[in-house]
Design an enzyme around this catalytic site. Structure first.
Site, PDB file in Angstrom:
ATOM      1  N   GLY A  52       0.855  -1.192   0.000  1.00  0.00           N
ATOM      2  CA  GLY A  52       0.000   0.000   0.000  1.00  0.00           C
ATOM      3  C   GLY A  52       0.882   1.230   0.000  1.00  0.00           C
ATOM      4  N   GLY A  86       3.852   1.083   2.348  1.00  0.00           N
ATOM      5  CA  GLY A  86       5.036   0.262   2.123  1.00  0.00           C
ATOM      6  C   GLY A  86       4.533  -1.133   1.798  1.00  0.00           C
ATOM      7  CG  ASP A 131      -6.607   4.090   9.077  1.00  0.00           C
ATOM      8  OD1 ASP A 131      -5.670   3.619   8.401  1.00  0.00           O
ATOM      9  OD2 ASP A 131      -7.729   4.364   8.594  1.00  0.00           O
TER      10      ASP A 131
END
Ligand SMILES: Cc1cnc(Nc2cc(F)c(C3CCN(C)CC3)c(F)c2)nc1Nc1ccc(F)c(N2CCCS2(=O)=O)c1
Length: 304
Positions: free
Chosen positions: A34, A37, A152
């Site tokens: 992604g 990394g 997140d």
């Protein structure tokens, strides 16, 4: 210093800052790639006889040196967390050649919750969905006690350890709430889809334990929709598309008290928990500890 500080610094628990030697880290496959990394499946096999452990190794895109500081903070964060419902830190590997650090974590064989739900949706019953929800809630309660805000929380960042255990992963955006404040304000908008963001995070870039609770409500909706985003109405308003006008549109919808509809065959009690997580004013939302009690009760009543 706050208690969260002392717990994080592990003053009492010797940090087993294990260093993994790159020459024994045998690449097997790519687990995910992604903008962060990549995460690879490796076997750490010092004896060279395939008896070593499987590990998940995360490394930064080499051209993303700018994120090196963020990656160091992610390593600092995950290495301070010791909870059954959070993916375990195992150590770091300094790769001499590429002058970069790799983060070594336990390997969870069942992959992300989204993939798992798509594959097993036929035989995952309500009780199991509630078990997963209460495990995520326990992990978030632990994070909150450590004064971390995840920022997140989404089904894509939940990993499946077994048919009866899920864990929170990916602490790339996690921040520490300063002791004198109740929220963390970021300077520039992030890259996460605004679909999971609380109103105050969309409008003022404010993140707190209560904005994590809002995201938890979205994860609940994902769970009880079996992570089937095709049946997800917000997809239609394109809140996967990042744009200021989209943010305004979504914010106005939320101000007009529009919320995600109850997923089909979702118990009404679970829908009411989601709606509490989606209270417009952050202080009206439940804490993770009170959410935990709600799940304990619903698991019990479902048993009867
Ligand atoms: C720390 C960790 C431990 N175990 C595992 N097991 C794991 C096992 C698997 F079979 C898979 C899949 C299953 C499906 N087939 C087709 C491909 C491999 C898989 F994706 C993961 N993965 C970890 N990390 C990880 C990996 C990959 C990631 F994309 C992300 N992330 C992405 C953005 C947020 S993220 O950081 O969560 C974290």
């Amino acid at each position: 210093k706050s208690d969260g500080f002392w717990r994080r610094t592990n003053m009492f628990k010797k940090q087993q800052q294990d260093v993994f030697e790159e020459r024994y880290l045998r690449f097997i496959s790519i687990l995910g790639k992604g903008n962060f990394g990549s995460v690879e499946l490796c076997r750490y096999d010092p004896w060279g006889d395939n008896t070593g452990d499987l590990v998940a190794v995360k490394e930064l895109q080499s051209d993303k040196k700018a994120n090196m500081a963020d990656f160091q903070r992610e390593i600092q964060t995950i290495s301070s967390l010791h909870c059954d419902y959070i993916v375990k830190y195992k150590g770091i590997c300094y790769s001499a050649g590429r002058l970069s650090t790799k983060l070594v974590m336990e390997y969870l064989p069942f992959g992300s919750l989204i993939g798992y739900m798509e594959k097993h949706r036929q035989n995952v019953c309500t009780r199991r969905l509630l078990l997963f929800a209460s495990q995520i809630c326990k992990g978030m309660e632990y994070l909150q006690n450590m004064r971390y805000v995840h920022r997140d929380l989404a089904a894509r960042n939940i990993l499946v350890a077994s048919d009866t255990l899920v864990k929170i992963a990916d602490f790339g955006l996690t921040k520490i709430i300063p002791v004198d404040k109740e929220y963390y304000r970021v300077t520039q908008p992030g890259e996460s889809p605004i679909f999971w963001y609380a109103p105050e995070s969309i409008s003022e870039l404010k993140f707190s334990h209560k904005s994590d609770v809002w995201s938890f409500g979205i994860v609940l909706h994902e769970l009880f929709s079996y992570c089937d985003i095709s049946r997800n109405p917000k997809r239609k308003i394109g809140s996967y598309v990042q744009s200021p006008s989209m943010a305004i549109h979504l914010l106005n919808l939320l101000k007009d008290n529009w919320r995600l509809p109850m997923p089909s065959q979702c118990p009404p009690k679970v829908h009411s928990i989601m709606m509490q997580c989606w209270e417009f004013n952050s202080e009206d939302r439940p804490s993770f500890s009170s959410l935990q009690d709600m799940f304990e009760n619903s698991l019990v009543t479902l048993n009867r």
